[in-house]
Design a protein around this motif. Structure first.
Motif, mmCIF file in Angstrom:
data_model
loop_
_atom_site.group_PDB
_atom_site.id
_atom_site.type_symbol
_atom_site.label_atom_id
_atom_site.label_comp_id
_atom_site.label_asym_id
_atom_site.label_seq_id
_atom_site.Cartn_x
_atom_site.Cartn_y
_atom_site.Cartn_z
ATOM 1 N N SER A 47 0.853 -1.183 0.000
ATOM 2 C CA SER A 47 0.000 0.000 0.000
ATOM 3 C C SER A 47 0.892 1.238 0.000
ATOM 4 C CB SER A 47 -0.934 -0.006 1.215
ATOM 5 O OG SER A 47 -0.230 -0.311 2.403
ATOM 6 N N LYS A 59 -3.050 2.711 8.340
ATOM 7 C CA LYS A 59 -2.301 1.460 8.326
ATOM 8 C C LYS A 59 -1.706 1.219 6.939
ATOM 9 C CE LYS A 59 -3.349 0.048 12.540
ATOM 10 N NZ LYS A 59 -2.311 -0.195 13.562
ATOM 11 N N SER A 61 0.836 -1.965 4.682
ATOM 12 C CA SER A 61 1.335 -3.339 4.766
ATOM 13 C C SER A 61 2.403 -3.580 3.718
ATOM 14 C CB SER A 61 0.185 -4.344 4.591
ATOM 15 O OG SER A 61 -0.459 -4.144 3.347
ATOM 16 N N VAL A 74 3.294 -11.144 5.974
ATOM 17 C CA VAL A 74 2.862 -9.751 5.818
ATOM 18 C C VAL A 74 3.256 -8.953 7.054
ATOM 19 C CG1 VAL A 74 0.880 -8.209 5.582
ATOM 20 C CG2 VAL A 74 0.960 -10.336 4.280
ATOM 21 N N GLU A 76 2.874 -5.296 8.935
ATOM 22 C CA GLU A 76 1.969 -4.156 8.957
ATOM 23 C C GLU A 76 2.488 -3.075 9.894
ATOM 24 O OE1 GLU A 76 -2.446 -5.576 8.060
ATOM 25 O OE2 GLU A 76 -1.624 -6.563 9.840
ATOM 26 N N HIS A 78 1.870 1.571 10.890
ATOM 27 C CA HIS A 78 0.983 2.718 10.844
ATOM 28 C C HIS A 78 1.779 3.999 10.610
ATOM 29 C CE1 HIS A 78 2.348 3.288 15.005
ATOM 30 N NE2 HIS A 78 1.927 4.535 14.886
#
Length: 207
Positions: A47, A59, A61, A74, A76, A78
């Motif tokens: 993203s 958020k 990833s 994955v 992740e 913020h």
């Protein structure tokens, strides 16, 4: 209260609780530490991270490319803060990696940035070829109290007082995150999906 209004309100509350249960069951369960200490991983952004479109709290990833033992896991994180370019001011974006999910199990991590390449494979520049400055430093977790409160609320919905206690415990995580910051002068910056980061990944303990 009108009976019809009462029934409608009750139906709404029950449907909300059912949705919360469904969403909760879809979340990965939390696993124990993986024994990682400055473990190098290369990840591909899934993203975008951008001073134009990202906002504080968003958020993002990334998918692990190497090493093979973690491939397709994955990671992740913020966005901590965003500052758009304005005249002579630098554009800035700060973010942190928080979890890695393997086979449906999430593990708390922190990750320091070693190297960055845009989606075309060019190092240390963004999508438009603008040179970027990058830095990282350890910082106390800002989201632990918020996560704890949110977990407590969900726990209360699902299981009363005992559920609230469980939820709030699950929400809090100890340790430090690396706040990674990108800066560029005179214009906004963006890293599109496909950009790659080389990270040093370590475990982050749960309270």
């Amino acid at each position: 209260m009108n009976i019809k209004v009462g029934i409608a309100l009750l139906t709404f509350l029950l449907s909300g609780a059912q949705l919360a249960v469904a969403q909760n069951t879809q979340q990965p369960r939390v696993g124990s530490p993986l024994g990682l200490k400055d473990f190098e991983m290369t990840v591909r952004l899934l993203s975008p991270i951008s001073t134009k479109t990202s906002h504080k709290g968003d958020k993002f990833s990334a998918q692990v490319l190497t090493p093979n033992g973690f491939r397709n896991a994955v990671i992740e994180g913020h966005i901590n803060s965003v500052k758009r370019a304005a005249k002579q001011d630098k554009a800035e974006i700060s973010f942190a990696f928080e979890t890695i999910t393997l086979s449906g199990v999430a593990h708390f991590i922190r990750a320091d940035l070693k190297e960055v390449s845009n989606s075309s494979g060019v190092k240390n520049v963004d999508e438009e070829g603008r040179a970027i400055g990058k830095s990282s430093k350890k910082k106390a977790i800002e989201s632990a109290a918020v996560a704890s409160a949110a977990g407590g609320i969900l726990g209360a919905v699902l299981g009363g007082g005992r559920g609230a206690a469980i939820g709030s415990t699950t929400g809090a995580v100890a340790g430090l995150l690396f706040a990674i910051k990108f800066t560029t002068s005179g214009s906004d910056m963006e890293f599109a999906p496909g950009s790659q980061f080389v990270l040093d990944v370590s475990d982050r303990q749960q309270r």
